[in-house]
Enzyme design. Structure first.
Site, PDB file in Angstrom:
ATOM      1  N   CYS A   1      -4.425  12.974  13.232  1.00 45.52           N
ATOM      2  CA  CYS A   1      -5.164  11.725  13.077  1.00 45.52           C
ATOM      3  C   CYS A   1      -4.962  10.914  14.337  1.00 45.52           C
ATOM      4  O   CYS A   1      -4.265  11.344  15.243  1.00 45.52           O
ATOM      5  CB  CYS A   1      -4.736  10.977  11.829  1.00 45.52           C
ATOM      6  SG  CYS A   1      -3.149  10.209  12.010  1.00 45.52           S
TER       7      CYS A   1
ATOM      8  N   ARG B   1       0.990  14.590  13.223  1.00 40.34           N
ATOM      9  CA  ARG B   1       1.506  14.420  11.860  1.00 40.34           C
ATOM     10  C   ARG B   1       1.574  15.724  11.052  1.00 40.34           C
ATOM     11  O   ARG B   1       0.838  15.907  10.077  1.00 40.34           O
ATOM     12  CB  ARG B   1       0.683  13.358  11.136  1.00 40.34           C
ATOM     13  CG  ARG B   1       0.707  12.035  11.868  1.00 40.34           C
ATOM     14  CD  ARG B   1      -0.079  10.963  11.183  1.00 40.34           C
ATOM     15  NE  ARG B   1       0.646  10.325  10.098  1.00 40.34           N
ATOM     16  CZ  ARG B   1       0.150   9.347   9.342  1.00 40.34           C
ATOM     17  NH1 ARG B   1      -1.065   8.919   9.557  1.00 40.34           N
ATOM     18  NH2 ARG B   1       0.843   8.819   8.379  1.00 40.34           N
TER      19      ARG B   1
ATOM     20  N   ARG C   1      -8.654  -0.306   4.907  1.00 39.12           N
ATOM     21  CA  ARG C   1      -7.835   0.710   4.234  1.00 39.12           C
ATOM     22  C   ARG C   1      -6.489   0.120   3.801  1.00 39.12           C
ATOM     23  O   ARG C   1      -5.890   0.601   2.842  1.00 39.12           O
ATOM     24  CB  ARG C   1      -7.567   1.891   5.180  1.00 39.12           C
ATOM     25  CG  ARG C   1      -8.816   2.691   5.505  1.00 39.12           C
ATOM     26  CD  ARG C   1      -8.459   3.866   6.367  1.00 39.12           C
ATOM     27  NE  ARG C   1      -7.256   4.498   5.825  1.00 39.12           N
ATOM     28  CZ  ARG C   1      -6.459   5.296   6.495  1.00 39.12           C
ATOM     29  NH1 ARG C   1      -6.711   5.587   7.737  1.00 39.12           N
ATOM     30  NH2 ARG C   1      -5.401   5.813   5.924  1.00 39.12           N
TER      31      ARG C   1
ATOM     32  N   ASP D   1       4.779   0.501  11.948  1.00 34.98           N
ATOM     33  CA  ASP D   1       3.564  -0.139  11.420  1.00 34.98           C
ATOM     34  C   ASP D   1       3.415  -1.596  11.866  1.00 34.98           C
ATOM     35  O   ASP D   1       2.398  -2.224  11.576  1.00 34.98           O
ATOM     36  CB  ASP D   1       3.543  -0.060   9.880  1.00 34.98           C
ATOM     37  CG  ASP D   1       3.355   1.363   9.394  1.00 34.98           C
ATOM     38  OD1 ASP D   1       2.936   2.222  10.199  1.00 34.98           O
ATOM     39  OD2 ASP D   1       3.628   1.631   8.208  1.00 34.98           O
TER      40      ASP D   1
ATOM     41  N   LYS E   1       0.845  -1.211   0.000  1.00 35.51           N
ATOM     42  CA  LYS E   1       0.000   0.000   0.000  1.00 35.51           C
ATOM     43  C   LYS E   1       0.873   1.252   0.000  1.00 35.51           C
ATOM     44  O   LYS E   1       0.621   2.193  -0.756  1.00 35.51           O
ATOM     45  CB  LYS E   1      -0.898  -0.011   1.250  1.00 35.51           C
ATOM     46  CG  LYS E   1      -1.497   1.343   1.594  1.00 35.51           C
ATOM     47  CD  LYS E   1      -2.337   1.305   2.848  1.00 35.51           C
ATOM     48  CE  LYS E   1      -1.628   1.506   4.155  1.00 35.51           C
ATOM     49  NZ  LYS E   1      -1.251   2.894   4.470  1.00 35.51           N
ATOM     50  N   ASN E   2       1.912   1.256   0.855  1.00 31.38           N
ATOM     51  CA  ASN E   2       2.686   2.490   1.003  1.00 31.38           C
ATOM     52  C   ASN E   2       3.673   2.735  -0.138  1.00 31.38           C
ATOM     53  O   ASN E   2       4.356   3.756  -0.169  1.00 31.38           O
ATOM     54  CB  ASN E   2       3.385   2.513   2.370  1.00 31.38           C
ATOM     55  CG  ASN E   2       2.368   2.704   3.495  1.00 31.38           C
ATOM     56  OD1 ASN E   2       1.216   3.046   3.230  1.00 31.38           O
ATOM     57  ND2 ASN E   2       2.780   2.481   4.722  1.00 31.38           N
TER      58      ASN E   2
HETATM   59  N1  EPU Z   1       6.763  14.498  10.648  1.00 37.01           N
HETATM   60  C1  EPU Z   1       6.971  15.815  10.946  1.00 37.01           C
HETATM   61  N2  EPU Z   1       6.913  16.728   9.930  1.00 37.01           N
HETATM   62  C2  EPU Z   1       6.659  16.361   8.638  1.00 37.01           C
HETATM   63  C3  EPU Z   1       6.447  15.011   8.342  1.00 37.01           C
HETATM   64  C4  EPU Z   1       6.514  14.091   9.372  1.00 37.01           C
HETATM   65  O1  EPU Z   1       7.194  16.172  12.102  1.00 37.01           O
HETATM   66  O2  EPU Z   1       6.619  17.257   7.774  1.00 37.01           O
HETATM   67  C5  EPU Z   1       6.790  13.510  11.741  1.00 37.01           C
HETATM   68  C6  EPU Z   1       5.431  12.826  11.918  1.00 37.01           C
HETATM   69  O3  EPU Z   1       4.571  13.593  12.713  1.00 37.01           O
HETATM   70  C7  EPU Z   1       5.784  11.507  12.540  1.00 37.01           C
HETATM   71  C8  EPU Z   1       7.143  11.199  11.926  1.00 37.01           C
HETATM   72  O4  EPU Z   1       7.637  12.425  11.382  1.00 37.01           O
HETATM   73  O5  EPU Z   1       5.912  11.650  13.924  1.00 37.01           O
HETATM   74  C9  EPU Z   1       7.118  10.157  10.842  1.00 37.01           C
HETATM   75  O6  EPU Z   1       6.242  10.550   9.785  1.00 37.01           O
HETATM   76  P1  EPU Z   1       6.499  10.185   8.264  1.00 37.01           P
HETATM   77  O7  EPU Z   1       6.390  11.448   7.477  1.00 37.01           O
HETATM   78  O8  EPU Z   1       7.732   9.379   8.138  1.00 37.01           O
HETATM   79  O9  EPU Z   1       5.243   9.277   7.978  1.00 37.01           O
HETATM   80  P2  EPU Z   1       4.207   9.392   6.773  1.00 37.01           P
HETATM   81  O10 EPU Z   1       4.916   9.610   5.505  1.00 37.01           O
HETATM   82  O11 EPU Z   1       3.116  10.316   7.152  1.00 37.01           O
HETATM   83  C10 EPU Z   1       4.343   6.836   6.230  1.00 37.01           C
HETATM   84  C11 EPU Z   1       3.371   5.703   6.106  1.00 37.01           C
HETATM   85  C12 EPU Z   1       2.855   5.334   7.492  1.00 37.01           C
HETATM   86  C13 EPU Z   1       4.053   4.940   8.364  1.00 37.01           C
HETATM   87  C14 EPU Z   1       5.071   6.078   8.409  1.00 37.01           C
HETATM   88  C15 EPU Z   1       6.323   5.739   9.179  1.00 37.01           C
HETATM   89  C16 EPU Z   1       2.443   6.067   3.916  1.00 37.01           C
HETATM   90  C17 EPU Z   1       1.269   6.434   3.074  1.00 37.01           C
HETATM   91  N3  EPU Z   1       2.274   6.106   5.242  1.00 37.01           N
HETATM   92  O12 EPU Z   1       3.617   7.913   6.791  1.00 37.01           O
HETATM   93  O13 EPU Z   1       1.997   4.205   7.305  1.00 37.01           O
HETATM   94  O14 EPU Z   1       3.613   4.656   9.675  1.00 37.01           O
HETATM   95  O15 EPU Z   1       5.439   6.439   7.055  1.00 37.01           O
HETATM   96  O16 EPU Z   1       6.933   4.627   8.646  1.00 37.01           O
HETATM   97  O17 EPU Z   1       3.493   5.722   3.388  1.00 37.01           O
HETATM   98  C18 EPU Z   1       0.303   2.694   7.902  1.00 37.01           C
HETATM   99  O18 EPU Z   1       0.496   2.121   6.814  1.00 37.01           O
HETATM  100  O19 EPU Z   1      -0.417   2.190   8.814  1.00 37.01           O
HETATM  101  C19 EPU Z   1       0.923   3.997   8.147  1.00 37.01           C
HETATM  102  C20 EPU Z   1       0.484   4.847   9.072  1.00 37.01           C
END
Ligand code: EPU
Length: 417
Positions: A118, A123, A398, A306, A22-23
């Site tokens: 969320c 986030r 999802r 995850d 998915k990711n």
């Molecule tokens: N963060 C910031 N600022 C930003 C972006 C992120 O502070 O601009 C913080 C977030 O708040 C969080 C941390 O950095 O505390 C990690 O966030 P990241 O941006 O790495 O996560 P994401 O891209 O929003 C993806 C996956 C998530 C997975 C995370 C971590 C997708 C669509 N989602 O989210 O997947 O948990 O990376 O590996 O790729 C899931 O599949 O259940 C899921 C939540």
């Protein structure tokens, strides 16, 4: 609203096939905005999140055809006529934000409703926006929207304060057509980022170093349509590995990349689970007495956040004391109170959870609070005595294709109501 009912205590056997990640698929669908010509994604998982991001693209007039029989998605972006995707759709799926980078690269402008917090944390998106600013975009925030504009994007050196997966992906996509060279340091190293870069490189982009902390992108004039088959879903595979371990079973999991699963394999092995991998097939034997372990979630190649809730389910059923520390999201223990209702002994102290395992989990009605929490509660149900009802199962849909059918085929007593 659907719920999943599990009658615990069954031993599993047989094999299960893992879908594409998915990711990986979500950013790859967003990246298709960059292609002149048709982009085709093969073996795509037919998941709710995939349908929502497809609708986000349709809301700006991209053509997205999903063939559910052949798991194929075809995207044509030539008709995009809006820079503002539907606010209602963007609110449904945080990953919608991944269209920002490609929109900025291709059209020089995008306006998108700000994602809220969320269940698992606030986030923020500051790192995405810092990256766009470094590439020369002007960012305006207000009235619940973020708007980015750039006459021309220019390559830049970007150091991420934290290796955010989404920010790394968004900046890579924005930089593909920027003038000159972009370097992202302290970039996220997740396998899904390498998959996205492979997709973009097939389209004609020049990206090196994806999958490491330093990624170099040399801007090109245009990108073309291509066909791509994404990598296997390491989190779906990990979830079934825990299903095998928690039911003390021996099962075969088809569709894994051993390298991507190393942190999960290492922890389960430390617990006493026997795991063998040959090519893309993993055989897991959880029939021995298992030991408690300590886990700390970290950016890849550390232990994935995850998989944290699923491991909590397993540790809750293994005698002895385990500690889980969650370092990625500030509120990702919402499953713990639900597990406690099933008899788990879990104490939360800030970002750590202390788990005193028991072999006496008992079924009851519990609520999925997010995707992985829901999967973890189903896993608890497999080990619990009696009947467990997992409510609000739309969270699980999802990110997992037909989880109950796959578990039923392995011998679990499980059905959807
Ligand atoms: N963060 C910031 N600022 C930003 C972006 C992120 O502070 O601009 C913080 C977030 O708040 C969080 C941390 O950095 O505390 C990690 O966030 P990241 O941006 O790495 O996560 P994401 O891209 O929003 C993806 C996956 C998530 C997975 C995370 C971590 C997708 C669509 N989602 O989210 O997947 O948990 O990376 O590996 O790729 C899931 O599949 O259940 C899921 C939540």
């Amino acid at each position: 609203m659907d719920k999943i009912v599990v009658k615990g205590g069954k031993t599993l056997s047989g094999e299960v096939k893992i879908c594409s990640a998915k990711n990986s698929v979500l950013p790859i669908i967003a990246a298709s905005i960059l292609g002149n010509g048709e982009c085709i994604i093969e073996n795509a998982p037919m998941l709710e999140d995939v349908f929502v991001i497809s609708d986000v693209l349709r809301s700006i007039s991209a053509e997205v055809n999903i063939d559910k029989e052949s798991n194929r998605i075809a995207i044509k972006s030539s008709g995009i006529s809006s820079i503002e995707p539907s606010c209602d759709l963007v609110k449904k799926l945080r990953a919608s934000f991944l269209i920002m980078g490609p929109m900025l690269a291709r059209f020089g402008r995008v306006r998108i409703s700000l994602p809220g917090g969320c269940n698992i944390g606030t986030r923020p998106i500051d790192l995405h926006l810092k990256g766009f600013t470094a590439l020369g975009a002007e960012i305006k925030l207000g009235y619940g929207y973020v708007e980015a504009r750039a006459e021309k994007l220019i390559g830049s050196n970007i150091y991420l304060d934290f290796p955010s997966v989404g920010a790394t992906e968004n900046i890579i996509m924005a930089a593909t057509m920027a003038e000159g060279e972009t370097i992202i340091e302290n970039a996220a190293e997740e396998p899904e980022i390498e998959d996205l870069a492979n997709y973009l490189n097939k389209m004609g982009a020049k990206i090196t170093g994806a999958g490491t902390g330093k990624i170099k992108i040399t801007g090109v004039k245009e990108l073309n349509g291509v066909t791509h088959k994404p990598i296997y879903d390491r989190i779906e595979a990990g979830t079934f590995m825990v299903a095998g371990a928690i039911t003390k079973s021996r099962i075969k999991i088809i569709g894994v990349n051993e390298e991507h699963l190393k942190p999960v394999i290492a922890k389960l092995t430390e617990m006493g689970v026997v795991i063998e991998v040959e090519k893309d097939v993993l055989i897991l034997d959880g029939r021995r007495e298992l030991k408690p372990v300590d886990i700390k979630t970290m950016p890849y190649p550390g232990f994935p956040t995850d998989m944290q809730s699923q491991m909590m389910a397993l540790l809750a059923s293994v005698n002895g004391t385990s500690v889980i520390t969650e370092t990625i999201f500030e509120n990702r223990f919402m499953h713990a109170p639900e597990m406690k209702r099933m008899g788990a002994n879990i104490k939360i102290d800030g970002r750590s959870a202390v788990i005193e395992g028991t072999d006496k989990l008992t079924g009851c009605q519990v609520k999925a609070t997010d995707l992985r929490a829901g999967a973890a509660l189903i896993l608890c149900g497999l080990a619990a005595e009696g009947v467990t009802e997992v409510m609000e199962i739309y969270h699980v849909d999802r990110g997992y294709v037909a989880i109950e059918e796959k578990l039923k085929a392995l011998g679990a007593e499980i059905y959807r109501v």
